[in-house]
Structures are given as structure tokens and as C-alpha cells.
Motif scaffolding. Structure first.
Motif, mmCIF file in Angstrom:
data_model
loop_
_atom_site.group_PDB
_atom_site.id
_atom_site.type_symbol
_atom_site.label_atom_id
_atom_site.label_comp_id
_atom_site.label_asym_id
_atom_site.label_seq_id
_atom_site.Cartn_x
_atom_site.Cartn_y
_atom_site.Cartn_z
ATOM 1 N N UNK A 23 -5.937 85.448 119.742
ATOM 2 C CA UNK A 23 -5.738 83.998 119.715
ATOM 3 C C UNK A 23 -4.267 83.618 119.737
ATOM 4 N N UNK A 24 -3.406 84.434 119.173
ATOM 5 C CA UNK A 24 -1.966 84.135 119.216
ATOM 6 C C UNK A 24 -1.455 84.230 120.644
ATOM 7 N N UNK A 25 -1.833 85.291 121.343
ATOM 8 C CA UNK A 25 -1.434 85.436 122.742
ATOM 9 C C UNK A 25 -2.004 84.293 123.568
ATOM 10 N N UNK A 84 -2.488 76.382 112.530
ATOM 11 C CA UNK A 84 -3.680 77.179 112.804
ATOM 12 C C UNK A 84 -4.727 76.334 113.521
ATOM 13 N N UNK A 85 -4.916 75.114 113.034
ATOM 14 C CA UNK A 85 -5.883 74.201 113.659
ATOM 15 C C UNK A 85 -5.442 73.872 115.082
ATOM 16 N N UNK A 98 -12.733 77.400 117.321
ATOM 17 C CA UNK A 98 -12.236 76.248 118.084
ATOM 18 C C UNK A 98 -13.359 75.249 118.350
ATOM 19 N N UNK A 99 -14.517 75.763 118.745
ATOM 20 C CA UNK A 99 -15.667 74.886 118.995
ATOM 21 C C UNK A 99 -16.097 74.173 117.713
ATOM 22 N N UNK A 100 -16.081 74.899 116.597
ATOM 23 C CA UNK A 100 -16.450 74.299 115.324
ATOM 24 C C UNK A 100 -15.490 73.198 114.906
ATOM 25 N N UNK A 101 -14.213 73.433 115.120
ATOM 26 C CA UNK A 101 -13.208 72.412 114.794
ATOM 27 C C UNK A 101 -13.416 71.184 115.661
ATOM 28 N N UNK A 102 -13.633 71.405 116.951
ATOM 29 C CA UNK A 102 -13.845 70.268 117.851
ATOM 30 C C UNK A 102 -15.061 69.454 117.416
ATOM 31 N N UNK A 129 -9.481 68.994 108.495
ATOM 32 C CA UNK A 129 -9.992 70.304 108.901
ATOM 33 C C UNK A 129 -9.134 71.410 108.294
ATOM 34 N N UNK A 130 -7.818 71.263 108.375
ATOM 35 C CA UNK A 130 -6.933 72.300 107.842
ATOM 36 C C UNK A 130 -7.144 72.470 106.335
#
Length: 114
Positions: A56-58, A31-32, A4-8, A21-22
Motif C-alpha cells: 500500500x505504501x508503494x 493512513x486514511x 479502502x473500500x470500507x473507509x469509502x 474514520x481515523x
């Protein structure tokens, strides 16, 4: 959380779109979005993700719940010994129960669609 941090960082620092990104990660847009939603959770819930107390799903389901209930839902998911599938259902039921209660109190037909 590292994903998540990497995507941000890619979005903010490099100006990438979520679509890019995706494609770069070979993942779906959902997912993103899920990873980015984790960044909106309070730090204690993020810590539960890091500790692998919740997945992560929960956590994504928890992020969709009203902010004032997220911590309680996360704590319940950690405490209750259920399968991953059952924990996801527990989060959804908590969301819907709250939605119905709020709709009754506010005299509205709007419902939370988690």
C-alpha cells in the motif's frame, strides 16, 4: 483494498468525516488518505495490491504520479527485484524525472512534489 473500500463506505453511507474514520480506526489522517488514494488507481494496479505484488505504501506513491505513468511505474516496481525501500525510491525518482521533463517542455518552473 478492503480497508479502502470500507473507509469509502463509511464516508458515503454513514456520512463520516476522514477525521472520524481515523479516530475510530486508531490511525492517522495520512493512513486514511493513503487508503483512499488507492481507490483512484486503475483496476490492474489495484489487482497488484490485492495480489501483494506491490504494497500500500508503494501504491500510494504510484497514486501520486501522473495518471498516464502509473501503470508503467507499477509494472516496473513489480518486475524489478528491489527492497521495499528501494522500490519506493524508484517511484519517487520516476515522478521527479517526469516532472523535470514536463517543466522543460512546458517552459515552467513548476515541479511535481511527490
Amino acid at each position: 483494498m478492503e480497508e479502502a473500500e470500507g473507509i469509502r463506505e463509511m464516508l458515503e453511507r454513514f456520512g463520516w468525516t476522514q477525521d472520524r474514520v481515523s479516530k475510530e480506526f486508531g490511525k492517522s489522517q495520512n493512513w486514511v488518505n493513503l487508503r483512499l488514494s488507492l481507490l483512484q488507481l486503475d483496476v490492474p494496479i489495484q489487482q497488484k495490491i490485492i495480489e501483494r505484488s506491490i504494497n500500500s505504501t508503494q501504491a500510494g506513491q504510484i497514486a501520486r504520479a501522473p495518471k498516464n505513468l502509473q501503470s508503467a511505474i507499477a509494472d516496473k516496481v513489480v518486475r524489478v527485484e528491489l527492497s521495499s525501500r528501494d522500490k519506493k525510491l524508484l517511484v519517487k525518482l520516476a515522478d521527479r524525472s517526469l516532472s523535470d521533463w514536463l517543466a522543460e517542455r512546458c517552459e515552467t518552473t513548476e515541479r511535481y512534489r511527490g
